[in-house]
Design a protein around this motif. Structure first.
Motif, PDB file in Angstrom:
ATOM      1  N   LYS A  16      59.338  11.036  29.560  1.00  0.00           N
ATOM      2  CA  LYS A  16      58.686   9.806  29.986  1.00  0.00           C
ATOM      3  C   LYS A  16      59.573   8.607  29.657  1.00  0.00           C
ATOM      4  O   LYS A  16      59.790   7.744  30.501  1.00  0.00           O
ATOM      5  CB  LYS A  16      57.339   9.667  29.279  1.00  0.00           C
ATOM      6  CG  LYS A  16      56.618   8.377  29.642  1.00  0.00           C
ATOM      7  CD  LYS A  16      55.299   8.248  28.907  1.00  0.00           C
ATOM      8  CE  LYS A  16      55.461   7.413  27.680  1.00  0.00           C
ATOM      9  NZ  LYS A  16      54.187   7.100  27.032  1.00  0.00           N
ATOM     10  N   HIS A  17      60.096   8.597  28.454  1.00  0.00           N
ATOM     11  CA  HIS A  17      60.942   7.474  28.085  1.00  0.00           C
ATOM     12  C   HIS A  17      62.197   7.417  28.931  1.00  0.00           C
ATOM     13  O   HIS A  17      62.647   6.356  29.322  1.00  0.00           O
ATOM     14  CB  HIS A  17      61.286   7.537  26.589  1.00  0.00           C
ATOM     15  CG  HIS A  17      60.134   7.149  25.740  1.00  0.00           C
ATOM     16  ND1 HIS A  17      59.478   8.034  24.930  1.00  0.00           N
ATOM     17  CD2 HIS A  17      59.479   5.981  25.630  1.00  0.00           C
ATOM     18  CE1 HIS A  17      58.474   7.418  24.339  1.00  0.00           C
ATOM     19  NE2 HIS A  17      58.458   6.172  24.749  1.00  0.00           N
ATOM     20  N   ARG A  23      53.305  17.376  33.239  1.00  0.00           N
ATOM     21  CA  ARG A  23      52.233  16.765  32.483  1.00  0.00           C
ATOM     22  C   ARG A  23      51.532  15.704  33.325  1.00  0.00           C
ATOM     23  O   ARG A  23      50.319  15.568  33.303  1.00  0.00           O
ATOM     24  CB  ARG A  23      52.854  16.124  31.239  1.00  0.00           C
ATOM     25  CG  ARG A  23      51.936  15.293  30.451  1.00  0.00           C
ATOM     26  CD  ARG A  23      51.360  16.077  29.322  1.00  0.00           C
ATOM     27  NE  ARG A  23      50.496  15.220  28.548  1.00  0.00           N
ATOM     28  CZ  ARG A  23      49.999  15.534  27.381  1.00  0.00           C
ATOM     29  NH1 ARG A  23      50.280  16.687  26.854  1.00  0.00           N
ATOM     30  NH2 ARG A  23      49.209  14.719  26.754  1.00  0.00           N
ATOM     31  N   HIS A  83      60.305  17.727  24.545  1.00  0.00           N
ATOM     32  CA  HIS A  83      58.921  17.292  24.627  1.00  0.00           C
ATOM     33  C   HIS A  83      58.783  16.342  25.798  1.00  0.00           C
ATOM     34  O   HIS A  83      59.705  15.596  26.101  1.00  0.00           O
ATOM     35  CB  HIS A  83      58.509  16.603  23.319  1.00  0.00           C
ATOM     36  CG  HIS A  83      57.036  16.359  23.228  1.00  0.00           C
ATOM     37  ND1 HIS A  83      56.489  15.119  23.418  1.00  0.00           N
ATOM     38  CD2 HIS A  83      55.998  17.192  23.007  1.00  0.00           C
ATOM     39  CE1 HIS A  83      55.175  15.207  23.300  1.00  0.00           C
ATOM     40  NE2 HIS A  83      54.859  16.454  23.045  1.00  0.00           N
ATOM     41  N   TRP A  84      57.616  16.366  26.431  1.00  0.00           N
ATOM     42  CA  TRP A  84      57.471  15.569  27.651  1.00  0.00           C
ATOM     43  C   TRP A  84      57.613  14.080  27.403  1.00  0.00           C
ATOM     44  O   TRP A  84      58.053  13.328  28.263  1.00  0.00           O
ATOM     45  CB  TRP A  84      56.142  15.862  28.329  1.00  0.00           C
ATOM     46  CG  TRP A  84      54.937  15.492  27.496  1.00  0.00           C
ATOM     47  CD1 TRP A  84      54.287  16.316  26.625  1.00  0.00           C
ATOM     48  CD2 TRP A  84      54.277  14.234  27.444  1.00  0.00           C
ATOM     49  NE1 TRP A  84      53.280  15.633  26.034  1.00  0.00           N
ATOM     50  CE2 TRP A  84      53.232  14.357  26.521  1.00  0.00           C
ATOM     51  CE3 TRP A  84      54.468  13.014  28.099  1.00  0.00           C
ATOM     52  CZ2 TRP A  84      52.376  13.309  26.220  1.00  0.00           C
ATOM     53  CZ3 TRP A  84      53.613  11.973  27.796  1.00  0.00           C
ATOM     54  CH2 TRP A  84      52.579  12.133  26.868  1.00  0.00           C
ATOM     55  N   SER A  85      57.263  13.604  26.214  1.00  0.00           N
ATOM     56  CA  SER A  85      57.275  12.155  26.032  1.00  0.00           C
ATOM     57  C   SER A  85      58.708  11.620  26.057  1.00  0.00           C
ATOM     58  O   SER A  85      58.934  10.478  26.431  1.00  0.00           O
ATOM     59  CB  SER A  85      56.548  11.760  24.759  1.00  0.00           C
ATOM     60  OG  SER A  85      57.364  11.934  23.653  1.00  0.00           O
ATOM     61  N   HIS A  91      52.458  14.005  16.885  1.00  0.00           N
ATOM     62  CA  HIS A  91      53.066  12.719  17.235  1.00  0.00           C
ATOM     63  C   HIS A  91      52.066  11.579  17.076  1.00  0.00           C
ATOM     64  O   HIS A  91      52.428  10.477  16.663  1.00  0.00           O
ATOM     65  CB  HIS A  91      53.569  12.737  18.684  1.00  0.00           C
ATOM     66  CG  HIS A  91      54.840  13.505  18.847  1.00  0.00           C
ATOM     67  ND1 HIS A  91      55.478  13.644  20.048  1.00  0.00           N
ATOM     68  CD2 HIS A  91      55.582  14.184  17.948  1.00  0.00           C
ATOM     69  CE1 HIS A  91      56.572  14.369  19.891  1.00  0.00           C
ATOM     70  NE2 HIS A  91      56.651  14.724  18.631  1.00  0.00           N
ATOM     71  N   ASP A 129      50.009   7.409  28.106  1.00  0.00           N
ATOM     72  CA  ASP A 129      50.429   6.859  26.816  1.00  0.00           C
ATOM     73  C   ASP A 129      50.114   7.843  25.703  1.00  0.00           C
ATOM     74  O   ASP A 129      49.411   8.826  25.884  1.00  0.00           O
ATOM     75  CB  ASP A 129      49.753   5.514  26.538  1.00  0.00           C
ATOM     76  CG  ASP A 129      48.269   5.692  26.293  1.00  0.00           C
ATOM     77  OD1 ASP A 129      47.745   6.739  26.697  1.00  0.00           O
ATOM     78  OD2 ASP A 129      47.642   4.795  25.720  1.00  0.00           O
ATOM     79  N   GLU A 130      50.699   7.571  24.570  1.00  0.00           N
ATOM     80  CA  GLU A 130      50.468   8.436  23.429  1.00  0.00           C
ATOM     81  C   GLU A 130      49.701   7.618  22.407  1.00  0.00           C
ATOM     82  O   GLU A 130      50.193   6.606  21.937  1.00  0.00           O
ATOM     83  CB  GLU A 130      51.812   8.905  22.886  1.00  0.00           C
ATOM     84  CG  GLU A 130      52.517   9.786  23.887  1.00  0.00           C
ATOM     85  CD  GLU A 130      54.009   9.837  23.660  1.00  0.00           C
ATOM     86  OE1 GLU A 130      54.460  10.624  22.825  1.00  0.00           O
ATOM     87  OE2 GLU A 130      54.731   9.090  24.322  1.00  0.00           O
ATOM     88  N   PHE A 140      57.643  16.214  31.719  1.00  0.00           N
ATOM     89  CA  PHE A 140      56.862  15.013  31.951  1.00  0.00           C
ATOM     90  C   PHE A 140      56.183  15.083  33.322  1.00  0.00           C
ATOM     91  O   PHE A 140      54.997  14.772  33.451  1.00  0.00           O
ATOM     92  CB  PHE A 140      57.773  13.793  31.861  1.00  0.00           C
ATOM     93  CG  PHE A 140      57.124  12.523  32.311  1.00  0.00           C
ATOM     94  CD1 PHE A 140      56.004  12.050  31.662  1.00  0.00           C
ATOM     95  CD2 PHE A 140      57.616  11.820  33.391  1.00  0.00           C
ATOM     96  CE1 PHE A 140      55.392  10.886  32.071  1.00  0.00           C
ATOM     97  CE2 PHE A 140      57.019  10.658  33.810  1.00  0.00           C
ATOM     98  CZ  PHE A 140      55.894  10.198  33.150  1.00  0.00           C
ATOM     99  N   ASP A 183      51.794  17.096  20.352  1.00  0.00           N
ATOM    100  CA  ASP A 183      51.110  15.863  20.753  1.00  0.00           C
ATOM    101  C   ASP A 183      50.256  15.337  19.601  1.00  0.00           C
ATOM    102  O   ASP A 183      50.281  14.153  19.278  1.00  0.00           O
ATOM    103  CB  ASP A 183      50.185  16.120  21.946  1.00  0.00           C
ATOM    104  CG  ASP A 183      50.960  16.177  23.246  1.00  0.00           C
ATOM    105  OD1 ASP A 183      52.158  15.831  23.222  1.00  0.00           O
ATOM    106  OD2 ASP A 183      50.374  16.558  24.270  1.00  0.00           O
TER     107      ASP A 183
END
Lengths: 425, 512
Positions: free
Chosen positions: B68-69, A24, B63-65, B169, A59-60, A21, B166
């Motif tokens: 993030k969470h 990124r 995964h990077w997300s 997702h 955000d995604e 993260f 990505d």
């Protein structure tokens, strides 16, 4: 049913994801780090800590619907009846829920460790390796113990280690102890029965033979102390921040100077175990002040650069013996100086300051908006230029904009002689 | 039988065992629940945060997300904005429940009753979970997924894998089959098949074949439009499936990644449709079990009061004008409806007999509830069981907000005779995935021309797609498809085209 205690499982399962993260979000985090470091003191830059980054930058995207007619069922009707029309504002339906979704939260705070913070701070600045090497030369080398080796010079035999190993080997191979042999010999003396004597004699012979086969110290036991040369950082450095604070220095100029000093500080702390900072501000008089006063204290008056140099010289003489300290100085000024002062400045620099300094940088700061090359040479600039032409080791640059700080820093810290090396290769 | 399970707040592993056994007796004998075997894992707060960030699963691909969470949850937890859930439970067999070490003994009892019996029973018996998820295989499959993603990263680079994931997702919510297909999903089988497929592909790969000239291509005129659409399985609303099977330029490993994301989306699909029921069930079950344990003298009054306090917090439903209001609390709504069912079954009024002739007064509330838990999802559950009594009790009302209407928002129905059915219908729509998710499907591919992929969004009630997000998702879609992608938004009622997007892939296909 099973009960499993997972508490002892290694934690930090998310570390890898967290690093991904960070990679990124690097640009965002870097921006945040930059902004944070502006509001911080020079020493606090190395503290690490919280930065805020906008969540919406990370955000995604999903297909989302918006607008259109909406129907909702809500609990807690107090007084409405069918057919009522409610005014739009404050109808209690527009609240966003779960944080982290949509635009309900526009920034979240991210805790960076000290190491992460400094890396990102420097990464942004791409501190050149060249400069590091240059400073590496200023380090001395020292020998350091590095375990044991099976070969080496006799002077380095480690007696205790050798004896320990020999003892272990003797115990392992059951070498008869001298006491055991002596005891046997004593019993042999006293024994009169021939048969038993022969038995004891044989036993004694066997023991002696075994003791001979298994030497007290064997060459394989011998260990030598091993040494490695490691670069040893010179213990301490002092950094002099000299700033002209006469009325012509604006906040912008001080900010430029501050960022330069900050870089220098980060740079030096990575190199030295201990870094002192001395803040000297001057108008036509110079004084040593704390950081707060240095950057934010109001001051005004005429300009005599030599006063600051004199002050630095005095402080060096009283507190920082050049043989013990690495001395760095960075001077920031808008370049104005009384003409009559030039001689003093030149004399102080060449006779007293430059001979003891590792590095002396002069930073001429200006208002943003115009290009550096449009700046007419100031009186101080021309003076330093003249000194430099005469062979004095001065580094000087002009800076107008915050974005120029790093390139200038890079420039100043370039290793001397790189160009010749390149040409030669 | 009436000795205390524990005293005070402390617990150890034998306490947990006693708690579990006591709950199990009540759950199986009195409530007639049918559960997967339980596995209880004690974890720390940090591990709970870890679990949060990987959507509650014990292992997940990297995964990077998820990072993030984690960062987000961690920050709000440290600041005290957020308490941690008392438990996380996984739909697997054995059913894994995580308990936090900080919980008191009472809380552990509550959590065991809630998760290890309530959720567990629901997972095992609800038709959606039976149809769509494979409790035996999920952990193995996730393990496989993690390994596979890792391998891909080694072989094809982290960045390439990240881009594909990505994109996948972004389409995850459009990667599910909404209607059961021919056979049940079997993750273990699927994993074996994927492995074999890869081995076969690797074993038979021969670079020479690439250089063999292909025969003359059939002209596209031969295939008429209808036939082409049938061959491609159009229209298709499972976008991930469509891409996996037909995207012309994806590498085999990319297809496999799409498949993984799709399977995981499908695994979580029932959870999204049964939030109210699932939490309601667990809450109802823990409430019954805790009351029974207290009545049998196995919990002290003090412990029981502690439980009641947590329980009340869990089922608290703020009213719409309360600053704490953020929509319906699924725990509260589900629990309220289930308690109402219990009342209707045991002690019905005239109104209940009229509204619920099948169940009113039948007397065995557990038989009715078990049937409800097995055969409904949120939308049908509310349509069927939200009673006038509960509508009055919660004082529900229905607002209709038409942006064209200047004057304001219309109160369309309230808790009166005329309103009951309308409120019930509207509330159940709020839980209907058919309404929540935009209806987007692949309608055609222009094989004769530039291979443009054509999508259509059917606009319901004038709600179009949010533009920025849509462009970004379509960009991802175009990158996977490798040719242009277009999306038209068409009004469901009038068939009028409201908007059209066209996006080009960022990586242009090499000139043939």
């Amino acid at each position: 049913m099973h009960i499993i205690d997972r508490r002892l499982n290694p934690g930090g399962k998310s570390l890898e994801n967290r690093q991904r993260f960070l990679r990124r979000a690097k640009a965002l985090v870097q921006g945040a780090v930059k902004k944070t470091s502006q509001d911080r003191g020079i020493k606090d830059v190395l503290e690490g800590g919280e930065v805020s980054i906008p969540l919406d930058g990370m955000d995604e995207p999903r297909f989302r619907r918006e607008g259109g007619t909406r129907d909702m069922v809500l609990p807690g009707n107090k007084k409405f009846v069918e057919g009522d029309i409610l005014p739009r504002s404050g109808d209690g339906s527009g609240r966003k829920s779960a944080p982290g979704q949509g635009d309900s939260e526009d920034a979240f705070r991210f805790v960076l460790s000290k190491e992460e913070f400094v890396n990102l701070f420097l990464d942004d600045l791409e501190l050149p390796d060249l400069a590091k090497r240059k400073f590496a030369e200023a380090e001395s080398h020292a020998l350091q113990r590095a375990g044991y080796a099976t070969s080496g010079s006799p002077a380095n035999i480690s007696i205790s280690r050798t004896v320990t190993r020999a003892l272990a080997r003797r115990v392992a191979l059951r070498r008869p102890r001298p006491q055991a042999i002596a005891e046997l010999e004593a019993r042999l003396e006293q024994e009169s029965d021939e048969e038993k004597r022969a038995e004891l004699l044989a036993e004694l012979e066997a023991l002696k033979a075994k003791a001979k086969r298994i030497p007290f110290i064997d060459p394989i036991d011998i260990r030598y102390r091993r040494f490695e040369t490691v670069p040893k950082p010179v213990a301490q450095a002092v950094m002099f921040c000299l700033m002209d604070v006469s009325g012509s220095m604006s906040e912008h100029m001080k900010d430029l100077a501050k960022r330069f000093y900050m870089l220098l500080y980060v740079f030096l702390t990575r190199r030295y175990r201990h870094v002192e900072i001395v803040f000297i501000r001057h108008t036509d008089r110079a004084e040593e002040v704390d950081e707060q006063t240095f950057f934010y204290g109001p001051a005004s008056g005429g300009t005599l650069v030599s006063s600051a140099l004199q002050c630095m010289h005095d402080i060096v003489r009283s507190r920082f013996r050049p043989s013990d300290w690495n001395i760095y100085a960075a001077q920031a000024s808008d370049g104005d100086n009384a003409t009559s002062d030039s001689e003093n400045v030149a004399r102080l620099l060449t006779d007293n300051i430059l001979p003891v300094s590792q590095f002396f940088a002069y930073l001429e700061v200006g208002e943003s908006g115009t290009y550096s090359f449009e700046m007419p040479d100031s009186s101080l600039w021309s003076l330093y230029e003249r000194l430099r032409a005469g062979g004095a080791p001065l580094s000087m640059r002009k800076v107008r904009d915050r974005s120029e700080i790093f390139p200038v820093f890079h420039d100043l810290f370039q290793r001397r002689g790189t160009t010749q090396e390149r040409a030669a290769s | 039988m009436s000795e205390l399970l524990f005293e005070g707040a402390d617990w150890n592993f034998s306490t947990l065992q006693r708690i579990h056994d006591a709950c199990e007796t009540v759950a199986h004998r009195e409530l007639g629940l049918d559960t997967y075997p339980n596995q209880i894992e004690v974890i720390t707060a940090e591990q709970m945060l870890d679990a949060y960030s990987s959507v509650g699963m014990p292992l997940f691909y990297r995964h990077w997300s998820f990072g993030k969470h984690f960062a987000y949850h961690e920050a709000s937890y440290r600041k005290g904005l957020m308490g941690l859930a008392y438990e996380i439970v996984i739909n697997s067999s054995p059913c894994i429940s995580y308990l936090m070490e900080e919980n008191t003994a009472t809380m552990q009892t509550l959590v065991v009753a809630h998760a290890a019996f309530g959720h567990n029973h629901f997972f095992k018996n609800n038709y959606l979970f039976k149809q769509w998820t494979d409790a035996d295989g999920i952990l193995d499959y996730l393990d496989f997924a993690r390994g596979y993603v890792g391998q891909c990263e080694e072989r094809y680079g982290r960045l390439a894998v990240e881009h594909t994931l990505d994109a996948a997702h972004a389409l995850m919510s459009h990667g599910v089959d909404r209607y059961p297909g021919k056979k049940k999903l079997d993750f273990r089988e699927e994993e074996k098949r994927a492995g074999k497929r890869r081995l076969y592909e690797e074993g038979t790969f021969n670079d020479l074949w690439r250089t063999v000239p292909t025969g003359p291509v059939k002209t596209s005129a031969v295939l008429n439009v209808e036939r082409r659409r049938a061959l491609l399985g159009l229209p298709q609303e499972n976008l991930l499936y469509f891409l996996e099977k037909t995207a012309p330029r994806l590498a085999p490993w990319q297809r496999e990644l799409l498949r993984i994301v799709r399977h995981i989306a499908q695994y979580f699909y029932p959870q999204g449709q049964t939030k109210v029921m699932n939490e309601g069930t667990a809450t109802y079950v823990h409430y019954r079990i805790m009351n029974r344990l207290h009545q049998d003298g196995r919990l002290t009054d003090g412990n029981f009061l502690e439980f009641l306090q947590s329980h009340t917090n869990v089922v608290f439903q703020p009213e719409f004008d309360d600053p704490r209001f953020s929509g319906f609390n699924p725990y509260a709504l589900g629990f309220a409806i289930m308690q109402d069912i219990e009342r209707i079954v045991k002690d019905p009024t005239e109104e209940d007999r009229e509204w619920f002739p099948d169940i009113a007064g039948t007397g065995d509330e557990m038989a009715v509830l078990r049937d409800v838990w097995a055969n409904y999802r949120d939308e049908s559950f509310i349509t069927q069981f939200l009673s006038p009594n509960l509508i009055r009790q919660l004082r529900l009302f229905h607002l209709h907000d038409d942006p064209a209407e200047r004057a304001g928002v219309l109160v369309d129905a309230i808790h009166d005779e005329r309103g009951y059915r309308r409120i019930r219908r509207e509330l159940s729509k709020q839980y209907d995935v058919g309404y929540i998710d935009p209806n987007i499907e692949v309608v055609d591919v222009d094989l004769a021309g530039d291979r443009r992929l054509m999508l259509r969004h059917t606009v319901v009630k004038g709600a179009q797609l949010a533009e920025t997000d849509t462009k970004r998702v379509l960009q991802n879609l175009a990158d996977l498809w490798s040719y242009d992608v277009s999306l038209v938004e068409v009004d469901a009622a009038t068939d009028k085209v409201l908007k059209e997007y066209v996006l080009n892939p960022r990586i242009q296909p090499a000139a043939a």
